[in-house]
Design an enzyme around this catalytic site. Structure first.
Site, PDB file in Angstrom:
ATOM      1  N   SER A 268      32.916 -25.532-132.660  1.00  0.00           N
ATOM      2  CA  SER A 268      34.064 -24.775-132.383  1.00  0.00           C
ATOM      3  C   SER A 268      33.853 -24.146-130.846  1.00  0.00           C
ATOM      4  CB  SER A 268      34.307 -23.490-133.203  1.00  0.00           C
ATOM      5  OG  SER A 268      35.249 -22.831-132.613  1.00  0.00           O
TER       6      SER A 268
ATOM      7  N   ASP B 169      42.431 -32.363-131.587  1.00  0.00           N
ATOM      8  CA  ASP B 169      43.552 -32.032-131.288  1.00  0.00           C
ATOM      9  C   ASP B 169      44.493 -33.589-131.362  1.00  0.00           C
ATOM     10  OD1 ASP B 169      42.928 -29.560-131.143  1.00  0.00           O
ATOM     11  OD2 ASP B 169      42.912 -29.431-128.981  1.00  0.00           O
TER      12      ASP B 169
HETATM   13  C1  S3P Z   1      40.039 -25.195-128.098  1.00  0.00           C
HETATM   14  C2  S3P Z   1      39.130 -25.648-129.074  1.00  0.00           C
HETATM   15  C3  S3P Z   1      39.415 -26.367-130.313  1.00  0.00           C
HETATM   16  C4  S3P Z   1      40.850 -27.065-130.288  1.00  0.00           C
HETATM   17  C5  S3P Z   1      41.745 -26.011-129.361  1.00  0.00           C
HETATM   18  C6  S3P Z   1      41.486 -25.529-128.119  1.00  0.00           C
HETATM   19  C7  S3P Z   1      39.448 -24.502-126.891  1.00  0.00           C
HETATM   20  O1  S3P Z   1      39.746 -25.618-131.330  1.00  0.00           O
HETATM   21  O2  S3P Z   1      41.260 -27.171-131.306  1.00  0.00           O
HETATM   22  O3  S3P Z   1      43.116 -26.610-129.486  1.00  0.00           O
HETATM   23  O4  S3P Z   1      40.275 -24.531-125.869  1.00  0.00           O
HETATM   24  O5  S3P Z   1      38.445 -24.026-126.988  1.00  0.00           O
HETATM   25  P1  S3P Z   1      37.950 -24.978-131.959  1.00  0.00           P
HETATM   26  O6  S3P Z   1      37.204 -24.526-131.036  1.00  0.00           O
HETATM   27  O7  S3P Z   1      38.593 -23.867-132.924  1.00  0.00           O
HETATM   28  O8  S3P Z   1      37.598 -26.284-132.798  1.00  0.00           O
END
Ligand code: S3P
Length: 433
Positions: free
Chosen positions: A169, A319
């Site tokens: 994440s 995404d």
């Molecule tokens: C994001 C990270 C992702 C993604 C989200 C945007 C970011 O989530 O799904 O739309 O900008 O860091 P996670 O980090 O929880 O996987």
């Protein structure tokens, strides 16, 4: 309060054709918005994301004392608080945005004051323990509500941490780095799967001292950030809908310029290539270390092949998986998705909703806890799609609708504005009917 759902009718298309420049990347805009609001001085950005999520970040940062001005020429000007936020007069409303909530928590945990973070119904269901754990290990006083928002933070000085993230994440990584930025010593985040690295690049652009290896990033605190000026690259996750749409029609021609092509975000181009789509990348340049270029796509005459998305690729494409799954029935060999359990805790349970909506359109699909198998060679029919209030579901099935027999109604289509308010107008612009 109950707001009526908007419905949008999508008619099948004959082809996809056109040339577009897309609004700024959501992930980069969140980071530029947050860091400029925290930095010293006035930053200016062109092509900032037009989505509601990034507006939530800017609104929270305004409530914390930053000055945000939207200029007539589309420039966003942000004057930062110089490293010390003001006590807000009420709760910070993160809307639908997980990025806003998770990243701001890291920024606020070491600040003086008491902060409450709230979100809409979807965000209030999403897991927040993943940020509570590392922040608490740094000494933060942060309370969740049964693992979720509302979050209450009693700001306090923290101690540096060496943390290995249990789930891939970038939001959690960023949360820890923003706390580390304000904490004496070196804070390190280790990740088994490399997630998007916009925070590392942005923190460097704002003058922070960041060290990176293959599977870790370290930040030394305490540091002051300085304002920057920049153009936000076009959002490749928004582009994904149009790239997948173009891939469905032999003879299509789509050109997207000034598109963000950061290697931790651009795996969709490899996957579309593996399906047989022809992709050319032109005019590559770097803006604050973010790769930007023009992407030209045309679909194979014989139709799309087959592919499998698993392991690290699934995390990097998280995404884009809804739209890939939504076009999978139109491939010849189908698409297999695994290791994507995180999809279940996004703005909706994206595995369940994709499977449900594919079935509503008449597709055969097998659901797994961490993914799905969508066989190829299928014909779909128009139907009423339940977006579940999730922007990426609404847009993914608008793309599936382009090749369906009959018309499709997207219920809850207004959710597209979370990341891409211009989506339906631009889709109409490139879809030949
Ligand atoms: C994001 C990270 C992702 C993604 C989200 C945007 C970011 O989530 O799904 O739309 O900008 O860091 P996670 O980090 O929880 O996987």
């Amino acid at each position: 309060m109950h707001t009526a759902l908007e419905e949008r009718l999508i008619r099948p298309a004959r082809n996809i054709n056109g040339s577009l420049r897309l609004p700024g990347d959501k992930s980069i805009s969140h980071r530029y918005g947050m860091l400029s609001a925290f930095a010293q001085g006035t930053s200016r950005f062109t092509n900032f994301s037009t989505g509601a999520d990034c507006a939530s970040t800017l609104a929270c940062m305004s409530a914390l004392g930053a000055i945000v001005e939207r200029k007539e020429d589309g420039v966003i000007e942000v004057t930062g608080v110089g490293g010390k936020v003001q006590q807000p007069t009420g709760p910070l409303d993160c809307g639908n945005s997980g990025s806003t909530m998770r990243m701001i928590s890291g920024l606020l945990a070491p600040q003086q004051g008491e902060f409450t973070l709230i979100g809409d119904a979807s965000l209030s269901r999403r897991p927040m323990e993943r940020i509570r754990k590392p922040l608490t290990a740094m000494g933060a006083k942060l309370m969740l509500t049964e693992g979720h928002a509302p979050i209450t933070i009693h700001g306090a000085p923290l101690t540096a941490l060496d943390y290995t993230t249990p789930v891939p994440s970038a939001q959690v990584k960023t949360c820890v780095l923003l706390a580390g930025l304000q904490t004496p010593g070196t804070t390190t985040v280790r990740e088994a799967v490399r997630t998007r690295d916009h925070s590392e690049l942005a923190l460097r652009a704002f003058g922070a001292n960041i060290e990176r290896g293959l599977d870790y990033v370290s930040i030394s605190g305490t540091q002051t950030l300085s304002a920057i000026e920049g153009a936000v690259p076009g959002d490749i996750s928004s582009a994904a809908f149009f790239l997948c749409a173009a891939a469905l029609f032999p003879g299509s021609q789509l050109l997207l310029d000034s598109l963000g092509l950061n290697p931790t975000r651009a795996s969709l181009l490899d996957v579309l290539t593996s399906l047989g789509t022809q992709i050319a990348v032109l005019n590559l340049e770097e803006k604050h270390s973010e790769l930007v270029g023009t992407v030209q796509v045309s679909a194979p005459a014989e139709g799309l092949g087959s592919t499998s998305v698993t392991g690290a690729l699934a995390a990097q494409l998280i995404d884009e998986l809804p739209v890939l799954a939504a076009i999978a029935p139109y491939t010849r060999g189908g698409i297999r998705i695994r290791d994507a359990k995180e999809l279940r805790v996004k703005e909706s349970d994206r595995i369940a909703l994709v499977v449900q909506n594919l079935r509503t359109m008449g597709a055969e699909v097998e659901e797994f806890e961490d993914g799905m198998d969508v066989p190829g060679g299928q014909t779909l029919h128009g139907a009423t799609i339940d977006s579940g209030g999730d922007h990426r579901i609404a847009m993914a099935f608008s793309v599936a609708a382009l090749r369906a027999e009959g018309e499709t109604l997207i219920s809850g289509s207004e959710s597209a504005a979370i990341s891409f308010p211009e989506f339906f107008d631009l889709l109409d612009f490139i879809a030949e009917r």
